[in-house]
Write an enzyme that holds these catalytic residues in place. Structure first.
Site, PDB file in Angstrom:
ATOM      1  NE  ARG A  42      -4.212  -1.700   1.901  1.00 47.79           N
ATOM      2  CZ  ARG A  42      -5.135  -2.017   2.777  1.00 47.79           C
ATOM      3  NH1 ARG A  42      -4.941  -1.760   4.052  1.00 47.79           N
ATOM      4  NH2 ARG A  42      -6.260  -2.571   2.396  1.00 47.79           N
ATOM      5  CE  LYS A 204     -19.043 -14.699   9.994  1.00 45.52           C
ATOM      6  NZ  LYS A 204     -19.109 -13.425  10.719  1.00 45.52           N
ATOM      7  N   GLY A 379     -12.754  -4.796   1.583  1.00 42.96           N
ATOM      8  CA  GLY A 379     -14.132  -4.362   1.778  1.00 42.96           C
ATOM      9  C   GLY A 379     -14.602  -3.423   0.675  1.00 42.96           C
TER      10      GLY A 379
END
Ligand code: AMP
Length: 400
Positions: A42, A204, A379
């Site tokens: 990053r 999930k 995300g």
């Protein structure tokens, strides 16, 4: 993208407040007893924007969060080690301010010569940051003439340092990294060359319902791996032993399978074990999983089926591991998918990988330079794949 970018700005003599994403892993060195940067991806990704500003004669004031310091100073989350590291990469004497806001840092910034770079201490040392507090945002805004957002990794959050702050500038633009991320993901979603394949894994189903629902409209196949596969398999009535399952999501899984009309592919064989911590009981099973065993990776037949789909694809998007890849005995499925992504790229396909675990897996295999794009956002990428807007992008100035 419809927003201003760095190319639209006159940077000469300007002070650019730049939101970067320096939320990088740090590790305490036993030798020096100091924190050191473990993965610099990053930091390197922000270099083009910083250089564009300084080479044009502007000053760059860098803002970032690091970790979750609970709204107060905490030395383990200080950006000071990142400042040292960035200084080495830039080859200049970068300044570090232990203050994020206030008159002292405002004066430092005002008196810095053109071409200088300063990194400010962790924005999450203030509880106001994650609340998108307007007063905190106004204080941050005093540190620049123009605002540049280059933090794709936090673009899905509406925080003071990426959203609230932008409202105080007449010119708020996307940096090179943000522009590139949105360009790569936008092309893959809006005008993909078919066949298009999405490879989704992880723990999930609940995290990926929005993504699967949106991708069903766009892609030709969705290949499912990881623990989330077991919720789908249970829905289909296939015995899954003690594998992880989200009982409250069986209905959602059924709905997605109905909508998919065969587009969703599930693992047909599995590497199973009695317990995560007892990998020496592992074996491969086809079809159902007996009680007492849990599925922890995709099996070889599934690897071959998924590899074939990936090799036949012209566009391929991957987010989430195929198994518990942190444990070597259950990492082969994820590693094989990394190989397949690199191979199909060599053949000419566009490949995009995001999410901490998938990126870690492709780096472990040393294949990260052999795919089209490795996203700096997990995300944020998922929110984009859901077809939702990103607050960090929405806050920027519209292109006239
Ligand atoms: P996520 O954060 O949703 O991307 O999930 C990543 C985590 O899922 C990793 O830590 C994996 O170890 C875990 N995982 C993947 N496959 C399985 C599985 N079959 N059983 C249990 N955990 C899994």
């Amino acid at each position: 993208m419809g927003k201003l970018t760095l190319k639209d700005l006159d940077l000469q003599g300007k002070c650019a407040l730049v939101r970067v994403d320096f939320n990088v892993p740090l590790q305490l060195s036993e030798k020096t007893n100091c924190y050191e940067v473990v993965d610099d991806t990053r930091i390197r990704a922000a270099l083009p924007t910083i250089r564009t500003i300084t080479e044009a004669g502007g000053k760059a004031v860098l803002l970032s969060h690091l970790g979750r310091p609970k709204g107060q100073p905490d030395p383990q989350y200080s950006l000071a080690p990142v400042a040292d590291y960035l200084s080495g990469l830039l080859g200049t004497n970068l300044r570090f301010s232990s203050e994020t806001i206030g008159s002292v840092v405002q004066k430092t910034v005002r008196t810095m010569p053109g071409g200088s770079v300063i990194l400010l201490e962790n924005t999450r040392y203030f509880p106001e940051e994650t609340k998108n507090d307007p007063d905190f945002a106004a204080e941050l805004a005093k540190l620049g003439d123009i605002f540049v957002n280059d933090a794709f990794g936090t673009a899905h959050r509406a925080h003071a340092s990426n959203v609230g702050v932008a409202n105080h500038f007449s010119l708020a633009a996307a940096g090179h990294l943000l522009e590139n991320e949105l360009g790569q993901l936008g092309n893959a979603l809006q005008s993909p060359t078919p066949p298009t394949v999405a490879l989704l894994g992880g723990a999930k189903v609940s995290d990926k319902i929005g993504v699967i629902t949106n991708l069903l409209e766009i892609v030709d196949h969705i290949l499912i791996g990881g623990a989330m596969a077991y919720t789908f398999l249970k829905t289909k009535g296939i015995p899954i032993g003690n594998s992880l399952v989200e009982e409250d999501r069986l209905g959602d899984a059924q709905e997605m399978l109905d909508k998919a009309q065969g587009k969703i592919l599930l693992p047909g064989d599995h590497i199973v074990s009695t317990d995560l911590n007892v990998p020496n009981t592992s074996k491969t099973v086809s079809g159902s999983i007996e009680n007492g065993f849990m599925g922890l990776d995709i099996g070889q037949e599934t690897v071959e089926m998924y590899t074939q789909k990936i090799m036949d694809a012209n566009t391929c998007i991957w987010n989430g591991p195929m198994g518990v890849f942190e444990i070597p005995e259950f990492a082969s499925g994820t590693r094989a998918m990394a190989q397949a992504m690199a191979s199909t790229t060599r053949k000419g396909a566009v490949t995009i990988i995001g999410g901490g675990d998938s990126v870690a897996a492709i780096k472990q295999s040393n294949l990260h330079t052999e795919v089209t794009h490795v996203s700096t956002g997990g995300g944020a990428m998922l929110q984009f794949l859901e077809g939702k807007s990103l607050p960090g992008l929405d806050a920027l100035t519209d292109h006239p």
